[in-house]
Design a protein around this motif. Sequence first.
Motif, PDB file in Angstrom:
ATOM      1  N   SER A  14       6.476  -1.404  11.155  1.00 27.68           N
ATOM      2  CA  SER A  14       7.066  -0.099  10.797  1.00 27.68           C
ATOM      3  C   SER A  14       7.471   0.619  11.555  1.00 27.68           C
ATOM      4  N   LYS A  15       8.317   0.944  11.442  1.00 28.61           N
ATOM      5  CA  LYS A  15       9.363   2.279  12.434  1.00 28.61           C
ATOM      6  C   LYS A  15       8.262   3.744  12.544  1.00 28.61           C
ATOM      7  N   TYR A  55       4.904  -1.268  15.994  1.00 26.44           N
ATOM      8  CA  TYR A  55       6.928  -1.226  15.584  1.00 26.44           C
ATOM      9  C   TYR A  55       7.419  -1.848  17.022  1.00 26.44           C
ATOM     10  N   VAL A  56       8.140  -2.588  16.844  1.00 23.69           N
ATOM     11  CA  VAL A  56       9.025  -3.807  18.054  1.00 23.69           C
ATOM     12  C   VAL A  56      10.384  -3.954  17.920  1.00 23.69           C
ATOM     13  N   LYS A  57      11.441  -2.981  17.875  1.00 25.17           N
ATOM     14  CA  LYS A  57      12.289  -3.349  17.455  1.00 25.17           C
ATOM     15  C   LYS A  57      13.010  -4.245  17.144  1.00 25.17           C
ATOM     16  N   ASP A  58      12.888  -5.241  18.069  1.00 27.96           N
ATOM     17  CA  ASP A  58      13.762  -6.588  18.246  1.00 27.96           C
ATOM     18  C   ASP A  58      13.158  -7.440  17.675  1.00 27.96           C
ATOM     19  N   TRP A  59      11.645  -7.215  17.053  1.00 24.50           N
ATOM     20  CA  TRP A  59      10.932  -7.879  15.935  1.00 24.50           C
ATOM     21  C   TRP A  59      10.928  -7.828  14.583  1.00 24.50           C
ATOM     22  N   LEU A  82      16.959   2.559  -7.597  1.00 21.09           N
ATOM     23  CA  LEU A  82      16.493   3.125  -7.764  1.00 21.09           C
ATOM     24  C   LEU A  82      16.584   4.101  -6.268  1.00 21.09           C
ATOM     25  N   ASP A  83      18.024   3.904  -5.961  1.00 17.69           N
ATOM     26  CA  ASP A  83      19.122   4.724  -5.206  1.00 17.69           C
ATOM     27  C   ASP A  83      18.273   4.616  -3.480  1.00 17.69           C
ATOM     28  N   LEU A  84      17.575   3.133  -3.087  1.00 16.74           N
ATOM     29  CA  LEU A  84      16.644   3.344  -1.494  1.00 16.74           C
ATOM     30  C   LEU A  84      17.639   4.183  -0.519  1.00 16.74           C
ATOM     31  N   PRO A  85      18.837   3.938  -0.366  1.00 15.80           N
ATOM     32  CA  PRO A  85      19.681   4.170   0.870  1.00 15.80           C
ATOM     33  C   PRO A  85      20.124   5.905   0.847  1.00 15.80           C
ATOM     34  N   GLY A  86      19.537   6.492  -0.533  1.00 15.38           N
ATOM     35  CA  GLY A  86      19.772   7.840  -0.900  1.00 15.38           C
ATOM     36  C   GLY A  86      18.514   8.362  -0.152  1.00 15.38           C
ATOM     37  N   LYS A  87      17.451   7.362  -0.630  1.00 16.28           N
ATOM     38  CA  LYS A  87      15.732   7.887   0.435  1.00 16.28           C
ATOM     39  C   LYS A  87      15.472   7.994   0.978  1.00 16.28           C
ATOM     40  N   PHE A  88      16.261   6.240   2.053  1.00 16.92           N
ATOM     41  CA  PHE A  88      15.492   6.707   3.180  1.00 16.92           C
ATOM     42  C   PHE A  88      16.808   5.977   4.375  1.00 16.92           C
ATOM     43  N   GLU A 109      14.775  -2.620   5.078  1.00 14.90           N
ATOM     44  CA  GLU A 109      14.133  -1.777   4.865  1.00 14.90           C
ATOM     45  C   GLU A 109      14.458  -0.939   5.952  1.00 14.90           C
ATOM     46  N   PRO A 110      13.503   0.181   5.757  1.00 14.18           N
ATOM     47  CA  PRO A 110      13.492   1.208   7.238  1.00 14.18           C
ATOM     48  C   PRO A 110      13.189   1.030   8.258  1.00 14.18           C
ATOM     49  N   ALA A 111      12.666   0.266   8.751  1.00 21.91           N
ATOM     50  CA  ALA A 111      11.822  -0.719  10.012  1.00 21.91           C
ATOM     51  C   ALA A 111      13.157  -1.718  10.807  1.00 21.91           C
ATOM     52  N   GLY A 112      14.114  -2.230   9.067  1.00 28.23           N
ATOM     53  CA  GLY A 112      14.962  -3.222   9.995  1.00 28.23           C
ATOM     54  C   GLY A 112      15.393  -4.286   9.419  1.00 28.23           C
ATOM     55  N   VAL A 113      13.525  -4.579   8.774  1.00 24.60           N
ATOM     56  CA  VAL A 113      13.199  -6.592   8.433  1.00 24.60           C
ATOM     57  C   VAL A 113      13.894  -6.278   6.986  1.00 24.60           C
ATOM     58  N   LEU A 114      14.854  -7.199   6.899  1.00 27.79           N
ATOM     59  CA  LEU A 114      15.871  -7.992   5.997  1.00 27.79           C
ATOM     60  C   LEU A 114      15.470  -8.639   5.103  1.00 27.79           C
ATOM     61  N   TRP A 115      15.171  -8.303   3.944  1.00 28.75           N
ATOM     62  CA  TRP A 115      14.885  -8.998   2.429  1.00 28.75           C
ATOM     63  C   TRP A 115      15.450 -10.001   1.830  1.00 28.75           C
ATOM     64  N   HIS A 116      15.501 -11.407   1.548  1.00 29.36           N
ATOM     65  CA  HIS A 116      16.388 -11.729   0.381  1.00 29.36           C
ATOM     66  C   HIS A 116      15.729 -11.743  -0.384  1.00 29.36           C
TER      67      HIS A 116
END
Length: 126
Positions: A14-15, A55-59, A82-88, A109-116
């Motif tokens: 997490s960032k 947090y490690v950006k590349d990871w 949920l309007d996630l982009p508007g909240k985070f 998500e906020p740290a850049g982790v990609l959820w499928h």
Amino acid sequence: MIQAGKSIRTFVGSKDFEESCRFYETLEFELHHHGKGFAYVSISPEIGFYLQDYYVKDWCENSMLFLEVEDLPAYFDKIIELDLPGKFPGVKIMPIKQQIWGAEFFIIEPAGVLWHIGTFNKESVG
């Protein structure tokens, strides 16, 4: 196999740990804090992952998780509500795409982790 496993859990960075906790709580995941900067995030009693204040950006930006759901269109609609982009800041949601094996959509998500988030065709082997 030496022994059948009971679960497998990945570690997610997490960032901003508090923001990530709020993000996953907004998704209606349950957080079980296990000390400062570390929590088990459960999606259901059997499924979850560890969120850490690390947090490690590349990871983070190269981490991906796949969540299989029963009703993909309903899940997608709930996520949009949920309007996630508007909240985070930095959160992105991509529309559902049909694939040969099934269908999925993506959340960054906020740290850049990609959820499928997806479902498999009945013929597919996960």
